[in-house]
Design a protein around this motif. Sequence first.
Motif, short mmCIF file in Angstrom:
data_model
loop_
_atom_site.label_atom_id
_atom_site.label_comp_id
_atom_site.label_asym_id
_atom_site.label_seq_id
_atom_site.Cartn_x
_atom_site.Cartn_y
_atom_site.Cartn_z
N PHE A 54 89.56 -16.76 -63.37
CA PHE A 54 89.71 -16.61 -61.93
C PHE A 54 90.83 -17.53 -61.43
O PHE A 54 91.13 -18.54 -62.04
CB PHE A 54 88.40 -16.97 -61.22
CG PHE A 54 87.28 -16.04 -61.59
CD1 PHE A 54 87.00 -14.94 -60.79
CD2 PHE A 54 86.53 -16.24 -62.74
CE1 PHE A 54 85.97 -14.08 -61.14
CE2 PHE A 54 85.50 -15.38 -63.09
CZ PHE A 54 85.22 -14.30 -62.30
N GLY A 55 91.43 -17.18 -60.31
CA GLY A 55 92.50 -17.98 -59.76
C GLY A 55 93.87 -17.42 -60.11
O GLY A 55 94.00 -16.49 -60.89
N PRO A 56 94.90 -18.00 -59.53
CA PRO A 56 96.26 -17.47 -59.66
C PRO A 56 96.95 -17.84 -60.98
O PRO A 56 97.52 -18.91 -61.11
CB PRO A 56 96.99 -18.09 -58.47
CG PRO A 56 96.26 -19.37 -58.20
CD PRO A 56 94.83 -19.12 -58.58
N CYS A 79 79.96 -26.06 -61.95
CA CYS A 79 79.30 -25.59 -60.74
C CYS A 79 79.09 -24.08 -60.70
O CYS A 79 78.16 -23.59 -60.07
CB CYS A 79 80.10 -26.02 -59.52
SG CYS A 79 81.86 -25.68 -59.66
N CYS A 80 79.94 -23.33 -61.38
CA CYS A 80 79.86 -21.87 -61.26
C CYS A 80 79.99 -21.13 -62.59
O CYS A 80 79.88 -19.91 -62.62
CB CYS A 80 80.93 -21.36 -60.28
SG CYS A 80 82.62 -21.87 -60.69
N ASN A 81 80.22 -21.86 -63.67
CA ASN A 81 80.38 -21.25 -64.99
C ASN A 81 81.44 -20.14 -64.99
O ASN A 81 81.28 -19.13 -65.65
CB ASN A 81 79.05 -20.73 -65.53
CG ASN A 81 78.15 -21.87 -65.94
OD1 ASN A 81 78.58 -22.82 -66.58
ND2 ASN A 81 76.90 -21.78 -65.56
N SER A 104 89.83 -25.13 -56.45
CA SER A 104 89.76 -25.61 -55.07
C SER A 104 90.23 -24.55 -54.08
O SER A 104 89.64 -24.37 -53.01
CB SER A 104 90.60 -26.87 -54.94
OG SER A 104 90.61 -27.34 -53.62
N GLU A 105 91.28 -23.82 -54.44
CA GLU A 105 91.86 -22.82 -53.55
C GLU A 105 91.09 -21.52 -53.49
O GLU A 105 91.17 -20.80 -52.50
CB GLU A 105 93.29 -22.52 -53.97
CG GLU A 105 94.25 -23.66 -53.74
CD GLU A 105 95.63 -23.39 -54.29
OE1 GLU A 105 95.88 -22.29 -54.85
OE2 GLU A 105 96.49 -24.29 -54.17
N THR A 106 90.33 -21.18 -54.54
CA THR A 106 89.75 -19.83 -54.58
C THR A 106 88.25 -19.75 -54.79
O THR A 106 87.67 -18.69 -54.54
CB THR A 106 90.42 -18.99 -55.69
OG1 THR A 106 90.19 -19.60 -56.96
CG2 THR A 106 91.92 -18.85 -55.46
N ALA A 107 87.59 -20.82 -55.19
CA ALA A 107 86.16 -20.72 -55.53
C ALA A 107 85.24 -20.67 -54.32
O ALA A 107 84.17 -20.08 -54.38
CB ALA A 107 85.75 -21.86 -56.45
N GLY A 108 85.62 -21.33 -53.24
CA GLY A 108 84.78 -21.32 -52.05
C GLY A 108 83.65 -22.34 -52.08
O GLY A 108 82.73 -22.27 -51.27
N HIS A 109 83.69 -23.28 -53.02
CA HIS A 109 82.70 -24.34 -53.10
C HIS A 109 83.32 -25.54 -53.81
O HIS A 109 84.31 -25.39 -54.52
CB HIS A 109 81.43 -23.87 -53.84
CG HIS A 109 81.70 -23.44 -55.24
ND1 HIS A 109 81.93 -22.12 -55.58
CD2 HIS A 109 81.80 -24.14 -56.40
CE1 HIS A 109 82.16 -22.03 -56.88
NE2 HIS A 109 82.08 -23.25 -57.40
N PRO A 110 82.74 -26.73 -53.63
CA PRO A 110 83.29 -27.91 -54.29
C PRO A 110 83.07 -27.86 -55.81
O PRO A 110 82.05 -27.34 -56.28
CB PRO A 110 82.52 -29.08 -53.69
CG PRO A 110 81.67 -28.53 -52.62
CD PRO A 110 81.65 -27.05 -52.73
#
Length: 108
Positions: A8-10, A34-36, A46-52
Amino acid sequence: MTQTPEVFGPTVDDHTRRVHYATELDIIAISFACCNRYFPCHLCHSETAGHPAQQWSRERWNQPAILCGMCWTELTIETYKSVDECPECAATFNPRCAAHSDLYFDGQ
């Protein structure tokens, strides 16, 4: 056949290089505790997950959480921290990633 994990991410290429770090050696993605989910770097998360982001606790370093972007082998954190290159394909990892290690792994 094993399914390749999604990153995930750019990313900027098929080897998990990202918009933030894109040298020839920047070929890993990290599964965040935090999200596996695999992200190319802490900035992408930080830019795309929507959580710390949460760090991997030391007692969980035996779990696969590092993805080699050259051969798509998953490595445990322990293995990743003990090598300079992928044990499967011998692709060299960026030694400067150690400077950000505390963002991903607790108990340095």
